[in-house]
Write a protein that holds these residues in place. Structure first.
Motif, PDB file in Angstrom:
ATOM      1  N   PHE A 226       0.823  -1.219   0.000  1.00 33.12           N
ATOM      2  CA  PHE A 226       0.000   0.000   0.000  1.00 33.12           C
ATOM      3  C   PHE A 226       0.856   1.268   0.000  1.00 33.12           C
ATOM      4  CE2 PHE A 226      -3.476   2.486   2.467  1.00 33.12           C
ATOM      5  CZ  PHE A 226      -3.861   3.130   1.307  1.00 33.12           C
ATOM      6  N   LEU A 227       1.777   1.394   0.931  1.00 33.55           N
ATOM      7  CA  LEU A 227       2.602   2.603   1.040  1.00 33.55           C
ATOM      8  C   LEU A 227       3.403   2.842  -0.225  1.00 33.55           C
ATOM      9  CD1 LEU A 227       3.971   4.959   2.532  1.00 33.55           C
ATOM     10  CD2 LEU A 227       5.534   3.283   3.549  1.00 33.55           C
ATOM     11  N   ALA A 228       4.090   1.814  -0.707  1.00 35.39           N
ATOM     12  CA  ALA A 228       4.915   1.961  -1.907  1.00 35.39           C
ATOM     13  C   ALA A 228       4.057   2.325  -3.118  1.00 35.39           C
ATOM     14  CB  ALA A 228       5.686   0.669  -2.172  1.00 35.39           C
ATOM     15  N   ALA A 229       2.826   1.755  -3.195  1.00 31.09           N
ATOM     16  CA  ALA A 229       1.938   2.052  -4.320  1.00 31.09           C
ATOM     17  C   ALA A 229       1.519   3.515  -4.317  1.00 31.09           C
ATOM     18  CB  ALA A 229       0.722   1.141  -4.263  1.00 31.09           C
ATOM     19  N   VAL A 230       1.199   4.050  -3.149  1.00 29.20           N
ATOM     20  CA  VAL A 230       0.792   5.462  -3.048  1.00 29.20           C
ATOM     21  C   VAL A 230       1.951   6.369  -3.434  1.00 29.20           C
ATOM     22  CG1 VAL A 230       0.095   7.287  -1.441  1.00 29.20           C
ATOM     23  CG2 VAL A 230      -0.994   5.043  -1.318  1.00 29.20           C
ATOM     24  N   GLN A 231       3.136   6.086  -2.951  1.00 27.11           N
ATOM     25  CA  GLN A 231       4.308   6.904  -3.276  1.00 27.11           C
ATOM     26  C   GLN A 231       4.611   6.860  -4.774  1.00 27.11           C
ATOM     27  OE1 GLN A 231       6.984   5.045  -0.427  1.00 27.11           O
ATOM     28  NE2 GLN A 231       6.958   6.869   0.878  1.00 27.11           N
ATOM     29  N   GLU A 232       4.433   5.699  -5.366  1.00 30.02           N
ATOM     30  CA  GLU A 232       4.683   5.588  -6.807  1.00 30.02           C
ATOM     31  C   GLU A 232       3.620   6.328  -7.606  1.00 30.02           C
ATOM     32  OE1 GLU A 232       5.370   2.181 -10.274  1.00 30.02           O
ATOM     33  OE2 GLU A 232       5.521   1.648  -8.142  1.00 30.02           O
ATOM     34  N   PHE A 233       2.369   6.257  -7.148  1.00 27.40           N
ATOM     35  CA  PHE A 233       1.292   6.983  -7.831  1.00 27.40           C
ATOM     36  C   PHE A 233       1.560   8.490  -7.821  1.00 27.40           C
ATOM     37  CE2 PHE A 233      -2.884   9.196  -7.215  1.00 27.40           C
ATOM     38  CZ  PHE A 233      -3.359   9.052  -8.515  1.00 27.40           C
ATOM     39  N   ILE A 234       1.947   9.014  -6.673  1.00 21.49           N
ATOM     40  CA  ILE A 234       2.247  10.446  -6.583  1.00 21.49           C
ATOM     41  C   ILE A 234       3.406  10.807  -7.496  1.00 21.49           C
ATOM     42  CG2 ILE A 234       3.062  12.273  -5.038  1.00 21.49           C
ATOM     43  CD1 ILE A 234       1.574  10.826  -2.766  1.00 21.49           C
ATOM     44  N   ALA A 235       4.432   9.961  -7.502  1.00 20.45           N
ATOM     45  CA  ALA A 235       5.598  10.228  -8.359  1.00 20.45           C
ATOM     46  C   ALA A 235       5.204  10.220  -9.826  1.00 20.45           C
ATOM     47  CB  ALA A 235       6.681   9.192  -8.081  1.00 20.45           C
ATOM     48  N   ASP A 236       4.339   9.288 -10.236  1.00 21.89           N
ATOM     49  CA  ASP A 236       3.909   9.217 -11.631  1.00 21.89           C
ATOM     50  C   ASP A 236       3.071  10.425 -12.026  1.00 21.89           C
ATOM     51  OD1 ASP A 236       5.250   6.859 -11.877  1.00 21.89           O
ATOM     52  OD2 ASP A 236       3.477   5.586 -12.050  1.00 21.89           O
ATOM     53  N   VAL A 237       2.226  10.878 -11.125  1.00 17.75           N
ATOM     54  CA  VAL A 237       1.426  12.065 -11.420  1.00 17.75           C
ATOM     55  C   VAL A 237       2.335  13.275 -11.578  1.00 17.75           C
ATOM     56  CG1 VAL A 237      -0.320  13.660 -10.549  1.00 17.75           C
ATOM     57  CG2 VAL A 237      -0.675  11.197 -10.319  1.00 17.75           C
ATOM     58  N   ARG A 238       3.276  13.428 -10.669  1.00 18.94           N
ATOM     59  CA  ARG A 238       4.218  14.559 -10.779  1.00 18.94           C
ATOM     60  C   ARG A 238       4.992  14.503 -12.087  1.00 18.94           C
ATOM     61  NH1 ARG A 238       4.603  17.770  -6.498  1.00 18.94           N
ATOM     62  NH2 ARG A 238       4.022  17.038  -4.414  1.00 18.94           N
ATOM     63  N   ALA A 239       5.333  13.318 -12.514  1.00 17.14           N
ATOM     64  CA  ALA A 239       6.101  13.174 -13.752  1.00 17.14           C
ATOM     65  C   ALA A 239       5.252  13.433 -14.991  1.00 17.14           C
ATOM     66  CB  ALA A 239       6.706  11.773 -13.822  1.00 17.14           C
ATOM     67  N   SER A 240       3.926  13.347 -14.871  1.00 18.25           N
ATOM     68  CA  SER A 240       3.058  13.480 -16.040  1.00 18.25           C
ATOM     69  C   SER A 240       2.542  14.895 -16.261  1.00 18.25           C
ATOM     70  CB  SER A 240       1.866  12.524 -15.901  1.00 18.25           C
ATOM     71  OG  SER A 240       1.039  12.907 -14.824  1.00 18.25           O
ATOM     72  N   ILE A 241       2.640  15.778 -15.250  1.00 14.13           N
ATOM     73  CA  ILE A 241       2.110  17.131 -15.416  1.00 14.13           C
ATOM     74  C   ILE A 241       3.123  18.015 -16.144  1.00 14.13           C
ATOM     75  CG2 ILE A 241       0.628  16.947 -13.398  1.00 14.13           C
ATOM     76  CD1 ILE A 241       2.666  18.548 -11.833  1.00 14.13           C
TER      77      ILE A 241
ATOM     78  N   SER B   5      -1.136  11.934   8.190  1.00 15.38           N
ATOM     79  CA  SER B   5      -1.596  13.185   7.575  1.00 15.38           C
ATOM     80  C   SER B   5      -0.792  13.573   6.341  1.00 15.38           C
ATOM     81  CB  SER B   5      -1.533  14.326   8.601  1.00 15.38           C
ATOM     82  OG  SER B   5      -2.314  14.024   9.730  1.00 15.38           O
ATOM     83  N   VAL B   6       0.440  13.112   6.248  1.00 19.84           N
ATOM     84  CA  VAL B   6       1.317  13.436   5.118  1.00 19.84           C
ATOM     85  C   VAL B   6       2.013  12.162   4.657  1.00 19.84           C
ATOM     86  CG1 VAL B   6       3.323  14.768   4.345  1.00 19.84           C
ATOM     87  CG2 VAL B   6       1.693  15.792   5.939  1.00 19.84           C
ATOM     88  N   VAL B   7       2.089  11.944   3.349  1.00 20.48           N
ATOM     89  CA  VAL B   7       2.772  10.767   2.808  1.00 20.48           C
ATOM     90  C   VAL B   7       4.269  10.901   3.084  1.00 20.48           C
ATOM     91  CG1 VAL B   7       3.291   9.432   0.726  1.00 20.48           C
ATOM     92  CG2 VAL B   7       1.035  10.498   1.007  1.00 20.48           C
ATOM     93  N   PRO B   8       4.877   9.920   3.760  1.00 20.97           N
ATOM     94  CA  PRO B   8       6.316  10.006   4.061  1.00 20.97           C
ATOM     95  C   PRO B   8       7.154  10.234   2.806  1.00 20.97           C
ATOM     96  CG  PRO B   8       5.320   8.208   5.283  1.00 20.97           C
ATOM     97  CD  PRO B   8       4.268   8.714   4.345  1.00 20.97           C
ATOM     98  N   ASP B   9       8.203  11.026   2.979  1.00 20.87           N
ATOM     99  CA  ASP B   9       9.139  11.375   1.902  1.00 20.87           C
ATOM    100  C   ASP B   9       8.501  12.247   0.822  1.00 20.87           C
ATOM    101  OD1 ASP B   9      11.163   9.973   3.148  1.00 20.87           O
ATOM    102  OD2 ASP B   9      10.878   8.154   1.964  1.00 20.87           O
ATOM    103  N   THR B  10       7.317  12.819   1.115  1.00 22.66           N
ATOM    104  CA  THR B  10       6.679  13.767   0.202  1.00 22.66           C
ATOM    105  C   THR B  10       6.072  14.879   1.045  1.00 22.66           C
ATOM    106  OG1 THR B  10       4.395  12.952   0.194  1.00 22.66           O
ATOM    107  CG2 THR B  10       5.973  11.774  -1.189  1.00 22.66           C
ATOM    108  N   THR B  11       5.524  15.880   0.378  1.00 18.41           N
ATOM    109  CA  THR B  11       4.790  16.944   1.070  1.00 18.41           C
ATOM    110  C   THR B  11       3.280  16.804   0.833  1.00 18.41           C
ATOM    111  OG1 THR B  11       5.048  18.411  -0.833  1.00 18.41           O
ATOM    112  CG2 THR B  11       6.725  18.546   0.909  1.00 18.41           C
ATOM    113  N   MET B  12       2.864  15.649   0.274  1.00 19.82           N
ATOM    114  CA  MET B  12       1.462  15.460  -0.103  1.00 19.82           C
ATOM    115  C   MET B  12       0.612  15.128   1.124  1.00 19.82           C
ATOM    116  SD  MET B  12      -0.619  15.640  -2.630  1.00 19.82           S
ATOM    117  CE  MET B  12       0.578  15.678  -3.975  1.00 19.82           C
ATOM    118  N   ARG B  13      -0.396  15.970   1.377  1.00 18.03           N
ATOM    119  CA  ARG B  13      -1.290  15.762   2.522  1.00 18.03           C
ATOM    120  C   ARG B  13      -2.370  14.730   2.197  1.00 18.03           C
ATOM    121  NH1 ARG B  13      -2.291  22.029   2.481  1.00 18.03           N
ATOM    122  NH2 ARG B  13      -1.887  21.474   0.308  1.00 18.03           N
TER     123      ARG B  13
END
Length: 667
Positions: free
Chosen positions: A409-424, A467-475
Motif C-alpha cells: 500500500f505505502l509503496a503504491a501510493v508513493q509511486e502513484f504520486i511520483a507518476d502524477v508529478r512526472a506526467s504534469i 496526515s502526510v505521505v512520508p518522503d513527500t509533502t502530499m497531505r
C-alpha cells in the motif's frame, strides 16, 4: 395572570425554586430574578404588588397585600415585618393563609443581608437586552405527576400514554391495552404537529447560518429565534431539544467535511471551464495580437430522491420504544416517543446519504417497487467513472497502484504520486492538491510505515504519517465508505462538490395520519459534480494524446482485473487484461442490489462479450467490445435480471435514457 403566577413562573424559569425555598439565593441570582421579572412583564415586582392590591375587592385581600408591602419595606429597612389592625383596632400578625405569599415574604426576609450589601455596593447598570437567563438543561427537571421531565408543555403531558411509559417503562404493563383508534390517533396527531415544528426550526437555523452541530448540542441557539424570548418556558425546552435532535443528525454528515455542498440546482446547471491561450510576447510596433479564451461547459445535475414510510401500529411503536428505553440507559438525553421516531428516521436517512454520496448511482426504479438507497442519486465514484468514459479524465493505470495489497500500500501510493508529478506539465504544480485514500486500508498504511520507517514513527499531528505521505509533502484525506476499492485520487479540495436544491430538504419530514398508521415523507434533489476537470475530448485517442495537460483531478484505475469470471465481490468496475482467461460472460456472481457493474475491455486481445440471454436477456442487445475502453454497465433489477444502464462500443457511448434520464449525454 396573577402576581403569584407571574412570580412563580419567573422563579421556575430561572431554576431558583429550591434555592428560593431555602433562602439561599446569591446576590447575582437575586439580581437575575428581579431583572428577569421586569424584562418578562415590563414592570417591577413592587409596582405589580401595588396594582394587584388596588384591584382587590375585599378587605381581607387588601390586608394581605398591604401586609406584603409593609413586610417588603421593613425588610429593606432592616426591621421586622409590621402587623396590621383588625376592625376593633387590635394589632394582628401578618396573615398566614396564603402559603405561596408567605413563602415569597419569608424568602425576601431571608435575603436581607444580600439586599443591604447590594445597597451599599450596587451593581453597575446593565442594559436589559444583555441580561442572560440561567441556561436550561435539555433534560428538563425531574418528572412530575403532570409533566414528563417537569416540562410544562403539551408535548410532555402525562395525560398521554407514551409519556407515562417514558417516565416509567414498566408502566406499560399496567396500562390498558393499546387502542389504535384512541392512543394511535392521538400519537400520530402529536407527531405530525411536532414534525412540522421541527421542519420550521431547521429552516430557521439554516437561514440564519446556525447549522453547527457542536453549538446546537450545547444549546447555544436555543433562545435565539423569533418569539422564544416571550414564550413560556415549556416552548423554550422544546426548541432546546429540537436543536439537540438536529445536532445528532448533523453529527453523522461526515462526507461534507471532505466535499462541500452547493445549493440551487433544481435540474441541471452549467459549470464552465475557461482555458486561456498565451497572451504575452516580445514588444513590436503595430497590430500584432496574441491570446484568446476557450470555454468548455461542464454539466452538473441532480436527481430526485425521497423518503416514504409508514409508522405503526401503536402497539409496535410502543414495543420498540420500550426496548430503546431499556437498552439506551447511558444516553444523556431521554427522548420522548415522538422525538425517538423522528431522530432514528433522520439519522438512518443521513447515514444512507453519506454512503450514497460516495458509492451511489441514480437508477429509475421499477414501477411500484421500492429501490435501493444507493440508486436515489449519484455519488463520487460513479461521477469519476463517468468523467473517464466521457473523456474528461485520463486515469493512471499502472498495475502497481491499481491492485495494491496489504504489503504494498505505502509503496503504491508513493509511486502513484511520483507518476502524477512526472506526467504534469512545467506550468502546473500540485501544491494545493491532497491525496484521497481508502480509510478502510488505514491499518495497512500504519503497518507499512512502521515496517519501512521504524516502529517509533510519529502518526500524530498535522505532519504525522497519517496526515502526510512520508518522503513527500502530499497531505492525506482518508475517505470512508469505500469498502475494499483500491482508490487513489489527487484533488484540490472544493473542486468536487455535492449538489442540492434547497438546504435541509431531506430532513424536512412531513407527516399525515392514515387510519391506524402515520405516513412520513420528504422529497429532495441530490447530485455530485466537479467544477473543473480539465479539457474535454471527443475520443479516447485525443485524450491520450493530450498527456494530462490542464487535467486537475488525477485518479488511479481503481478497477479489478477479470480472470475467468466477473465476481461482484471484487468491486463494481472490472476490466480485462492479458491474464484474462474467459471473455464471454453469462452472469455476474455475487451481484448486490443497488450496485451498477461496469465490465470493460482493458486489453485489445481480450474483448469481453455478453449474449442477450439468461440473466442478460433484458439488455438492449448483445454486447461485444471492439477496442480498449469499450464497456457495458448493468444493474440487478427486481426480477433478479440485469438491466442495461449504458454501453460503449467502438468508442461510441450510448446511455439508456429510460433508466438514467438526467445523465449528460442522455438528453
Amino acid at each position: 395572570m396573577s402576581l403569584k403566577e407571574k412570580l412563580t413562573s419567573v422563579i421556575e424559569l430561572l431554576g431558583f425554586k429550591q434555592k428560593f425555598a431555602d433562602k439561599s439565593l446569591s446576590q447575582d441570582e437575586f439580581n437575575a430574578l428581579v431583572a428577569e421579572y421586569q424584562k418578562k412583564y415590563q414592570s417591577t415586582l413592587a409596582d405589580d404588588i401595588a396594582s394587584e392590591q388596588a384591584a382587590k375587592k375585599t378587605a381581607r385581600q387588601a390586608e394581605e397585600f398591604q401586609t406584603m408591602l409593609n413586610t417588603i419595606q421593613s425588610v429593606l429597612a432592616g426591621g421586622e415585618p409590621s402587623s396590621t389592625a383588625d376592625d376593633n383596632g387590635t394589632q394582628q400578625p401578618a396573615p398566614q393563609g396564603n402559603a405561596t405569599l408567605e413563602g415569597i415574604l419569608e424568602g425576601i426576609k431571608g435575603m436581607r443581608a444580600d439586599i443591604q450589601a447590594m445597597g451599599a455596593n450596587p451593581a453597575p447598570d446593565v442594559p436589559a437586552q444583555t441580561v442572560n437567563a440561567v441556561p436550561l438543561s435539555v433534560n428538563g427537571f425531574a418528572n412530575t405527576a403532570d409533566y414528563l421531565f417537569g416540562i410544562k408543555h403539551s408535548l410532555f403531558s402525562m395525560k398521554d400514554r407514551w409519556n407515562k411509559i417514558a417516565a416509567n417503562p414498566r408502566a406499560a404493563a399496567a396500562l390498558p391495552e393499546v387502542d389504535d383508534q384512541v392512543d394511535g390517533v392521538a400519537f400520530y396527531k402529536a407527531a405530525c404537529n411536532y414534525a412540522k415544528s421541527l421542519k420550521d426550526r431547521y429552516q430557521y437555523l439554516q437561514q440564519n447560518k446556525m447549522l453547527d452541530a457542536t453549538a446546537l448540542a450545547k444549546g447555544t441557539y436555543a433562545t435565539n429565534y423569533e418569539g422564544v424570548d416571550n414564550a413560556g418556558v415549556g416552548d423554550q425546552f422544546v426548541v432546546l431539544r429540537q436543536d439537540a435532535l438536529i445536532a445528532r443528525v448533523l453529527q453523522v454528515r461526515d462526507l461534507t467535511q471532505f466535499f462541500p455542498v452547493a445549493y440551487g440546482y433544481q435540474d441541471r446547471g452549467l459549470v464552465f471551464n475557461a482555458f486561456f491561450d498565451e497572451v504575452s510576447q516580445a514588444y513590436q510596433s503595430g497590430e500584432v495580437f496574441k491570446g484568446g479564451m476557450k470555454i468548455e461547459n461542464h454539466m452538473g445535475y441532480v436527481d430526485d430522491a425521497m423518503i416514504k414510510m409508514e409508522w405503526g401500529p401503536m402497539k409496535e411503536l410502543e414495543r420498540k420504544y420500550i426496548g430503546y428505553l431499556n437498552k439506551e440507559g447511558s444516553d444523556p438525553i431521554k427522548w420522548t416517543m415522538i422525538e425517538y421516531q423522528l431522530l432514528n428516521t433522520l439519522r438512518a436517512a443521513q447515514v444512507e446519504q453519506n454512503k450514497r454520496r460516495m458509492r451511489g448511482i441514480y437508477v429509475k426504479p421499477d414501477k411500484g417497487v421500492a429501490g435501493s438507497y444507493l440508486n436515489a442519486a449519484t455519488g463520487v465514484l460513479y461521477t469519476l467513472l463517468r468523467y473517464v468514459h466521457q473523456y474528461d479524465l485520463k486515469p493512471h493505470d499502472e498495475s502497481t497502484y491499481r491492485t495494491y495489497t496489504q504489503a504494498t500500500f505505502l509503496a503504491a501510493v508513493q509511486e502513484f504520486i511520483a507518476d502524477v508529478r512526472a506526467s504534469i506539465t512545467e506550468d502546473m504544480d500540485l501544491d494545493n492538491h491532497f491525496i484521497y485514500l481508502n480509510k478502510n486500508h488505514q491499518a495497512w498504511w500504519i503497518k507499512n510505515v512502521r515496517s519501512t520507517y521504524g516502529k517509533d514513527t510519529d502518526f500524530a499531528g498535522p505532519m504525522g504519517a497519517l496526515s502526510v505521505v512520508p518522503d513527500t509533502t502530499m497531505r492525506i484525506i482518508w475517505l470512508p465508505y469505500l469498502g475494499q476499492t483500491p482508490f487513489m485520487m489527487l484533488h484540490e479540495p472544493g473542486n468536487i462538490q455535492f449538489l442540492e436544491y434547497v438546504p435541509g430538504e431531506m430532513l424536512s419530514v412531513k407527516m399525515q395520519e392514515n387510519m391506524e398508521q402515520v405516513r412520513a415523507w420528504s422529497v429532495w434533489k441530490e447530485g455530485t459534480s466537479a467544477s473543473f476537470t480539465g479539457r474535454r475530448f471527443a475520443t479516447k485517442k485525443e485524450m491520450d494524446d493530450n498527456h494530462y495537460e490542464w487535467q486537475q483531478i488525477f485518479i488511479n484505475l481503481f478497477a479489478a482485473t477479470i480472470t475467468d469470471k466477473v465476481d461482484g465481490n471484487n468491486g463494481f468496475w472490472q476490466v480485462t487484461d492479458s491474464t484474462t482467461s474467459q471473455t464471454t460472460f453469462t452472469d455476474i456472481e455475487n451481484a448486490k442490489a443497488g450496485v451498477a457493474y461496469c465490465i470493460e475491455c482493458g486489453d485489445k486481445t481480450k474483448l469481453p462479450k455478453i449474449t442477450k440471454s439468461g440473466k442478460f436477456d433484458s439488455i438492449t442487445d448483445a454486447f461485444t467490445a471492439t477496442a480498449v475502453g469499450d464497456y457495458i454497465m448493468v444493474i440487478l433489477g427486481s426480477d433478479n435480471k440485469f438491466r442495461e444502464l449504458e454501453r460503449c462500443v467502438g468508442g461510441k457511448r450510448t446511455i439508456n435514457k429510460e433508466l438514467q434520464p438526467n445523465v449528460p449525454g442522455a438528453r
